[in-house]
Scaffold this active site. Structure first.
Site, PDB file in Angstrom:
ATOM      1  N   GLY A  18      -5.760  11.798  28.978  1.00 20.98           N
ATOM      2  CA  GLY A  18      -5.741  12.738  30.115  1.00 20.98           C
ATOM      3  C   GLY A  18      -7.014  13.580  30.141  1.00 20.98           C
ATOM      4  N   ARG A  28     -22.161  17.737  28.181  1.00 20.02           N
ATOM      5  CA  ARG A  28     -23.468  18.395  28.388  1.00 20.02           C
ATOM      6  C   ARG A  28     -24.085  18.805  27.049  1.00 20.02           C
ATOM      7  NH1 ARG A  28     -24.365  24.003  28.806  1.00 20.02           N
ATOM      8  NH2 ARG A  28     -26.144  24.648  30.101  1.00 20.02           N
ATOM      9  N   ARG A  32     -27.583  17.287  25.417  1.00 22.56           N
ATOM     10  CA  ARG A  32     -28.736  18.193  25.269  1.00 22.56           C
ATOM     11  C   ARG A  32     -29.056  18.502  23.804  1.00 22.56           C
ATOM     12  NH1 ARG A  32     -28.451  21.899  30.787  1.00 22.56           N
ATOM     13  NH2 ARG A  32     -28.986  20.121  32.129  1.00 22.56           N
ATOM     14  N   ARG A  79      -6.597   5.178  30.076  1.00 25.85           N
ATOM     15  CA  ARG A  79      -5.647   4.953  28.968  1.00 25.85           C
ATOM     16  C   ARG A  79      -5.565   3.438  28.787  1.00 25.85           C
ATOM     17  NH1 ARG A  79      -2.929   9.923  28.225  1.00 25.85           N
ATOM     18  NH2 ARG A  79      -2.488  11.126  30.106  1.00 25.85           N
ATOM     19  N   ASP A 110      -4.784  12.487  20.480  1.00 26.38           N
ATOM     20  CA  ASP A 110      -4.505  11.721  19.252  1.00 26.38           C
ATOM     21  C   ASP A 110      -4.488  10.212  19.474  1.00 26.38           C
ATOM     22  OD1 ASP A 110      -2.180  11.963  20.694  1.00 26.38           O
ATOM     23  OD2 ASP A 110      -0.892  12.327  18.960  1.00 26.38           O
ATOM     24  N   THR A 133      -7.566  17.875  25.153  1.00 28.09           N
ATOM     25  CA  THR A 133      -6.300  17.643  25.867  1.00 28.09           C
ATOM     26  C   THR A 133      -5.699  18.998  26.220  1.00 28.09           C
ATOM     27  OG1 THR A 133      -3.965  17.031  25.601  1.00 28.09           O
ATOM     28  CG2 THR A 133      -5.202  17.294  23.577  1.00 28.09           C
ATOM     29  N   ILE A 134      -5.131  19.094  27.409  1.00 36.80           N
ATOM     30  CA  ILE A 134      -4.530  20.384  27.786  1.00 36.80           C
ATOM     31  C   ILE A 134      -3.307  20.690  26.920  1.00 36.80           C
ATOM     32  CG2 ILE A 134      -5.335  20.286  30.185  1.00 36.80           C
ATOM     33  CD1 ILE A 134      -2.352  19.608  30.925  1.00 36.80           C
ATOM     34  N   ASP A 135      -2.756  19.659  26.257  1.00 38.71           N
ATOM     35  CA  ASP A 135      -1.489  19.857  25.524  1.00 38.71           C
ATOM     36  C   ASP A 135      -1.629  20.673  24.234  1.00 38.71           C
ATOM     37  OD1 ASP A 135      -0.520  18.265  27.516  1.00 38.71           O
ATOM     38  OD2 ASP A 135      -0.138  16.517  26.253  1.00 38.71           O
ATOM     39  N   ASP A 137      -1.903  19.606  21.301  1.00 39.07           N
ATOM     40  CA  ASP A 137      -0.918  19.065  20.360  1.00 39.07           C
ATOM     41  C   ASP A 137      -1.548  18.247  19.232  1.00 39.07           C
ATOM     42  OD1 ASP A 137      -1.793  17.038  21.993  1.00 39.07           O
ATOM     43  OD2 ASP A 137       0.175  16.119  22.270  1.00 39.07           O
ATOM     44  N   SER A 223      16.281  38.818  38.758  1.00 39.53           N
ATOM     45  CA  SER A 223      15.667  37.473  38.805  1.00 39.53           C
ATOM     46  C   SER A 223      15.221  37.061  37.407  1.00 39.53           C
ATOM     47  CB  SER A 223      14.465  37.477  39.746  1.00 39.53           C
ATOM     48  OG  SER A 223      13.454  38.295  39.229  1.00 39.53           O
TER      49      SER A 223
HETATM   50  O1  F6P Z   1      -3.219  14.920  29.156  1.00 33.96           O
HETATM   51  C1  F6P Z   1      -1.981  15.250  28.699  1.00 33.96           C
HETATM   52  C2  F6P Z   1      -0.995  15.138  29.816  1.00 33.96           C
HETATM   53  O2  F6P Z   1      -1.384  15.940  30.909  1.00 33.96           O
HETATM   54  C3  F6P Z   1       0.434  15.473  29.427  1.00 33.96           C
HETATM   55  O3  F6P Z   1       0.690  16.845  29.448  1.00 33.96           O
HETATM   56  C4  F6P Z   1       1.211  14.704  30.454  1.00 33.96           C
HETATM   57  O4  F6P Z   1       2.503  14.397  30.014  1.00 33.96           O
HETATM   58  C5  F6P Z   1       0.405  13.462  30.627  1.00 33.96           C
HETATM   59  O5  F6P Z   1      -0.926  13.803  30.278  1.00 33.96           O
HETATM   60  C6  F6P Z   1       0.426  12.883  32.004  1.00 33.96           C
HETATM   61  O6  F6P Z   1      -0.367  11.753  31.998  1.00 33.96           O
HETATM   62  P1  F6P Z   1      -0.702  10.910  33.304  1.00 33.96           P
HETATM   63  O7  F6P Z   1      -1.602  11.731  34.155  1.00 33.96           O
HETATM   64  O8  F6P Z   1      -1.370   9.700  32.784  1.00 33.96           O
HETATM   65  O9  F6P Z   1       0.606  10.658  33.968  1.00 33.96           O
END
Ligand code: F6P
Length: 329
Positions: A18, A28, A32, A79, A110, A133-135, A137, A223
């Site tokens: 992702g 970058r 550089r 991927r 990973d 990765t934004i996760d 993890d 709420s």
């Molecule tokens: O990059 C990590 C991630 O954004 C996860 O949080 C998410 O489950 C997955 O990728 C989604 O992947 P794709 O865009 O391939 O469906």
């Protein structure tokens, strides 16, 4: 961690898995820093998929101008299931050698690192990983590129949802990304004042959440916002809402934030992190070290064996869930 004897002249860089805001800042920095010590960088497009299709081009210092503020990745990503196969990795190694690439930098998660580790083990291609990765993890690093931006993006959406939740006295369940990892959920939950946080690796019951919501209503709160990590596939929030409705009659609204969290201009935190990691990756390769990920521990950069980063699990920060529950009274 491994040592290699290669005098590095040409580095190949690719982004894989992702995309994550800040990947461009890392590219970058690699181009550089490399140029400043006489190393040429070749960009490999679309991750392992593009490597196998020979989508490789030289990157000059001006090719990476004006990208530090851009989300996504100029190298595109992909991927590749094929890369799990031994013969496919052999073909990839031949392509790398054909281009004279003597060191690789992999920016990804990973899964991408598993491919990178295999390339070193099977074909002795020196390789260094940068966690992107934004996760957040990946085991062995406090931070990954893109996490801070994703958390801030999700948070600004939650702040907006709170306005409407408050106006209608509603319960909302907001689903964030992270697959089975709860880092985004826990950080966004605490920062957004969530009443409860659900992640696949932390035990939580709908019953307890309902108790909490009812208790807060008694105390005058009208709420609530619950945050959930998506789990194996998006849509977990609908299951939670259904379960809450069946068990309590409370009609919770669902909002799935989805891929919005992966886009946008990287925060300063991500730009600085990516620039430091990119620079350190070049430095590490040229000093003769490889098969490692450059990670962070507090303010410091550290080296973590790729094998460790890909085999150990990084658990979600349960203490943030507990604190969020205490603060949301
Ligand atoms: O990059 C990590 C991630 O954004 C996860 O949080 C998410 O489950 C997955 O990728 C989604 O992947 P794709 O865009 O391939 O469906």
């Amino acid at each position: 961690m491994a040592n290699h004897q290669v005098s590095i002249k040409k580095i190949g860089v690719y982004t894989s898995g992702g995309d994550a805001p800040g990947m461009n800042a890392a590219i970058r920095a690699i181009v550089r820093v490399g140029a400043s010590i006489g190393i040429e960088t070749l960009g490999i497009y679309n991750g392992y998929v593009g490597l196998l299709e020979n989508k490789i081009q030289s990157l000059q210092i001006r090719d990476v101008a004006n990208i530090i503020q851009r989300g996504g990745t100029i190298l595109k990503t992909g991927r590749s299931l094929d890369f799990h196969k031994l013969e496919i990795r052999k073909a990839a190694a031949q392509i790398l050698r054909f281009h004279g690439i003597d060191g690789l930098i992999c920016i990804g998660g990973d899964g991408s690192f598993r491919g990178a580790h295999a390339l070193w083990m099977e074909h002795q291609i020196p390789i260094v990983g940068i966690p992107g990765t934004i996760d957040n993890d990946i085991f062995g690093t406090d931070l990954t590129i893109g996490f801070d931006t994703a958390v801030n993006t999700a948070l600004s959406a939650i702040d907006r949802i709170r306005d409407t939740a408050d106006s209608h006295d509603r319960v909302f369940i907001v689903e964030v990304m992270g697959r089975n990892s709860g880092f985004i959920a826990c950080h966004v939950g605490l920062a957004g004042g969530a009443e409860d946080i659900f992640t696949p690796d932390i035990n939580a019951t709908v019953e307890k959440s309902i108790e909490r919501i009812k208790d807060s209503i008694k105390k005058g709160k009208r709420s609530s916002i619950l945050i959930t990590a998506e789990g194996q596939k998006p849509g977990r929030a609908y299951d939670l809402a259904e379960s809450i409705r069946k068990k309590s009659g409370i009609d919770a609204k669902v909002c799935i934030l989805g891929h919005i969290q992966r886009g946008g201009s990287p925060t300063a935190v991500d730009r600085v992190l990516a620039s430091r990691l990119g620079s350190a990756a070049v430095d590490t390769l040229t000093k003769g070290f490889c098969d490692i990920m450059i990670g962070t521990e507090g303010p410091n950069l550290i080296q973590v064996p790729l094998e460790l980063a890909t085999t150990k699990e990084k658990r979600s920060p349960i203490e943030l869930v507990q604190l969020s529950q205490i603060l949301a009274i």
